[in-house]
Design a protein around this motif. Structure first.
Motif, mmCIF file in Angstrom:
data_model
loop_
_atom_site.group_PDB
_atom_site.id
_atom_site.type_symbol
_atom_site.label_atom_id
_atom_site.label_comp_id
_atom_site.label_asym_id
_atom_site.label_seq_id
_atom_site.Cartn_x
_atom_site.Cartn_y
_atom_site.Cartn_z
ATOM 1 N N ILE A 77 47.249 42.425 41.815
ATOM 2 C CA ILE A 77 46.341 42.365 40.667
ATOM 3 C C ILE A 77 46.396 43.661 39.863
ATOM 4 O O ILE A 77 46.263 43.657 38.637
ATOM 5 C CB ILE A 77 44.897 42.013 41.098
ATOM 6 C CG1 ILE A 77 44.062 41.548 39.916
ATOM 7 C CG2 ILE A 77 44.210 43.155 41.764
ATOM 8 C CD1 ILE A 77 44.352 40.188 39.435
ATOM 9 N N LEU A 78 46.628 44.788 40.538
ATOM 10 C CA LEU A 78 46.708 46.058 39.810
ATOM 11 C C LEU A 78 48.040 46.221 39.089
ATOM 12 O O LEU A 78 48.098 46.819 38.006
ATOM 13 C CB LEU A 78 46.484 47.224 40.774
ATOM 14 C CG LEU A 78 45.071 47.340 41.352
ATOM 15 C CD1 LEU A 78 45.017 48.448 42.384
ATOM 16 C CD2 LEU A 78 44.058 47.566 40.248
ATOM 17 N N ILE A 79 49.122 45.697 39.653
ATOM 18 C CA ILE A 79 50.431 45.853 39.022
ATOM 19 C C ILE A 79 50.577 44.951 37.788
ATOM 20 O O ILE A 79 51.438 45.200 36.939
ATOM 21 C CB ILE A 79 51.567 45.595 40.051
ATOM 22 C CG1 ILE A 79 52.871 46.270 39.612
ATOM 23 C CG2 ILE A 79 51.816 44.124 40.248
ATOM 24 C CD1 ILE A 79 52.850 47.738 39.707
ATOM 25 N N LEU A 80 49.718 43.937 37.664
ATOM 26 C CA LEU A 80 49.784 43.067 36.485
ATOM 27 C C LEU A 80 49.504 43.831 35.191
ATOM 28 O O LEU A 80 49.946 43.417 34.127
ATOM 29 C CB LEU A 80 48.789 41.910 36.617
ATOM 30 C CG LEU A 80 49.225 40.756 37.496
ATOM 31 C CD1 LEU A 80 48.126 39.707 37.554
ATOM 32 C CD2 LEU A 80 50.510 40.135 37.001
ATOM 33 N N ALA A 81 48.803 44.937 35.282
ATOM 34 C CA ALA A 81 48.515 45.726 34.084
ATOM 35 C C ALA A 81 49.795 46.266 33.449
ATOM 36 O O ALA A 81 49.841 46.488 32.237
ATOM 37 C CB ALA A 81 47.584 46.881 34.430
ATOM 38 N N PHE A 82 50.837 46.438 34.222
ATOM 39 C CA PHE A 82 52.098 46.949 33.684
ATOM 40 C C PHE A 82 52.967 45.842 33.102
ATOM 41 O O PHE A 82 53.959 46.118 32.431
ATOM 42 C CB PHE A 82 52.874 47.691 34.767
ATOM 43 C CG PHE A 82 52.186 48.946 35.220
ATOM 44 C CD1 PHE A 82 52.184 50.071 34.430
ATOM 45 C CD2 PHE A 82 51.529 48.978 36.437
ATOM 46 C CE1 PHE A 82 51.545 51.226 34.833
ATOM 47 C CE2 PHE A 82 50.889 50.127 36.862
ATOM 48 C CZ PHE A 82 50.891 51.254 36.055
ATOM 49 N N THR A 111 48.091 32.450 36.356
ATOM 50 C CA THR A 111 48.134 31.819 37.669
ATOM 51 C C THR A 111 47.992 32.853 38.775
ATOM 52 O O THR A 111 47.261 32.644 39.749
ATOM 53 C CB THR A 111 49.458 31.050 37.845
ATOM 54 O OG1 THR A 111 49.596 30.107 36.774
ATOM 55 C CG2 THR A 111 49.504 30.325 39.173
ATOM 56 N N ILE A 112 48.657 33.985 38.617
ATOM 57 C CA ILE A 112 48.545 35.057 39.606
ATOM 58 C C ILE A 112 47.121 35.585 39.649
ATOM 59 O O ILE A 112 46.562 35.811 40.729
ATOM 60 C CB ILE A 112 49.561 36.181 39.305
ATOM 61 C CG1 ILE A 112 50.984 35.663 39.511
ATOM 62 C CG2 ILE A 112 49.303 37.400 40.164
ATOM 63 C CD1 ILE A 112 52.056 36.618 39.061
ATOM 64 N N GLU A 113 46.507 35.772 38.483
ATOM 65 C CA GLU A 113 45.126 36.237 38.445
ATOM 66 C C GLU A 113 44.168 35.231 39.072
ATOM 67 O O GLU A 113 43.228 35.616 39.771
ATOM 68 C CB GLU A 113 44.709 36.525 37.010
ATOM 69 C CG GLU A 113 45.326 37.778 36.449
ATOM 70 C CD GLU A 113 45.003 37.984 34.982
ATOM 71 O OE1 GLU A 113 44.493 37.039 34.330
ATOM 72 O OE2 GLU A 113 45.249 39.088 34.483
ATOM 73 N N ALA A 114 44.392 33.941 38.853
ATOM 74 C CA ALA A 114 43.544 32.911 39.455
ATOM 75 C C ALA A 114 43.696 32.911 40.977
ATOM 76 O O ALA A 114 42.703 32.775 41.709
ATOM 77 C CB ALA A 114 43.889 31.541 38.882
ATOM 78 N N PHE A 115 44.923 33.072 41.452
ATOM 79 C CA PHE A 115 45.162 33.152 42.897
ATOM 80 C C PHE A 115 44.455 34.365 43.494
ATOM 81 O O PHE A 115 43.820 34.267 44.550
ATOM 82 C CB PHE A 115 46.671 33.216 43.167
ATOM 83 C CG PHE A 115 47.014 33.530 44.583
ATOM 84 C CD1 PHE A 115 46.854 32.583 45.585
ATOM 85 C CD2 PHE A 115 47.482 34.792 44.928
ATOM 86 C CE1 PHE A 115 47.163 32.881 46.896
ATOM 87 C CE2 PHE A 115 47.792 35.105 46.232
ATOM 88 C CZ PHE A 115 47.629 34.136 47.225
ATOM 89 N N PHE A 120 39.903 36.878 46.451
ATOM 90 C CA PHE A 120 38.762 37.786 46.476
ATOM 91 C C PHE A 120 37.465 37.039 46.775
ATOM 92 O O PHE A 120 36.575 37.560 47.441
ATOM 93 C CB PHE A 120 38.645 38.557 45.166
ATOM 94 C CG PHE A 120 39.729 39.576 44.966
ATOM 95 C CD1 PHE A 120 40.204 40.331 46.019
ATOM 96 C CD2 PHE A 120 40.283 39.782 43.718
ATOM 97 C CE1 PHE A 120 41.200 41.269 45.851
ATOM 98 C CE2 PHE A 120 41.280 40.719 43.531
ATOM 99 C CZ PHE A 120 41.743 41.463 44.598
ATOM 100 N N LEU A 121 37.351 35.787 46.296
ATOM 101 C CA LEU A 121 36.165 34.985 46.608
ATOM 102 C C LEU A 121 36.113 34.633 48.089
ATOM 103 O O LEU A 121 35.046 34.650 48.703
ATOM 104 C CB LEU A 121 36.136 33.728 45.745
ATOM 105 C CG LEU A 121 35.821 33.948 44.272
ATOM 106 C CD1 LEU A 121 35.934 32.641 43.492
ATOM 107 C CD2 LEU A 121 34.443 34.558 44.102
ATOM 108 N N VAL A 122 37.274 34.326 48.680
ATOM 109 C CA VAL A 122 37.321 34.069 50.123
ATOM 110 C C VAL A 122 36.961 35.336 50.889
ATOM 111 O O VAL A 122 36.190 35.288 51.863
ATOM 112 C CB VAL A 122 38.720 33.542 50.533
ATOM 113 C CG1 VAL A 122 38.890 33.525 52.037
ATOM 114 C CG2 VAL A 122 38.948 32.156 49.957
#
Length: 132
Positions: A77-82, A111-115, A120-122
């Motif tokens: 999730i953090l690497i998606l910013a790049f 899709t990656i963010e939704a996953f 994180f909800l789990v």
């Protein structure tokens, strides 16, 4: 009487006769002791449920596999910013030689963010369940 209301490391101090479920009680006491020792070694809180099902979930959550998967999801999730637009991550800082940034296919980052959100909800639900 529920398993949590019984003494954690209680022993049979009666006449030495084995009652039904004595092996399960002894196994539960050993699991509780193991969890307390692991918590002490890893500097974790001891304020969590201590029944057999919760202990299984607690030990599974803090297993190496689960923690590595959770760490990878945080990294993802953090690497998606790049990768997401607008991104200033390029091969060179010189504007004259800067190429167009990579455009991921439509819906890939969502899709990656939704996953990751689902993971994180789990994670949150497991942590809430373990708190007394």
């Amino acid at each position: 009487m529920a398993a949590e209301e019984q003494p954690l490391l209680g022993r049979d101090r009666g006449s030495g006769q084995v009652h039904s479920g004595a092996a399960a009680d002894q196994e539960l006491c050993i699991d509780q002791a193991v969890v307390f020792i692991e918590d002490a070694i890893k500097y974790r809180s001891i304020y969590h449920r201590m029944d057999a099902g919760s202990l299984w979930l607690y030990r599974w959550y803090y297993s190496n596999v689960c923690q590595r998967v959770l760490g990878f999801i945080i990294f993802l999730i953090l690497i998606l910013a790049f990768v997401e637009v607008p991104s200033s991550f390029t091969k060179t800082a010189d504007v004259r030689y800067r190429s167009q940034p990579w455009q991921p296919p439509c819906g890939l980052t969502e899709t990656i963010e939704a996953f990751c959100l689902l993971a994180f909800l789990v994670d949150l639900s497991v942590k809430v369940k373990e708190i007394k």
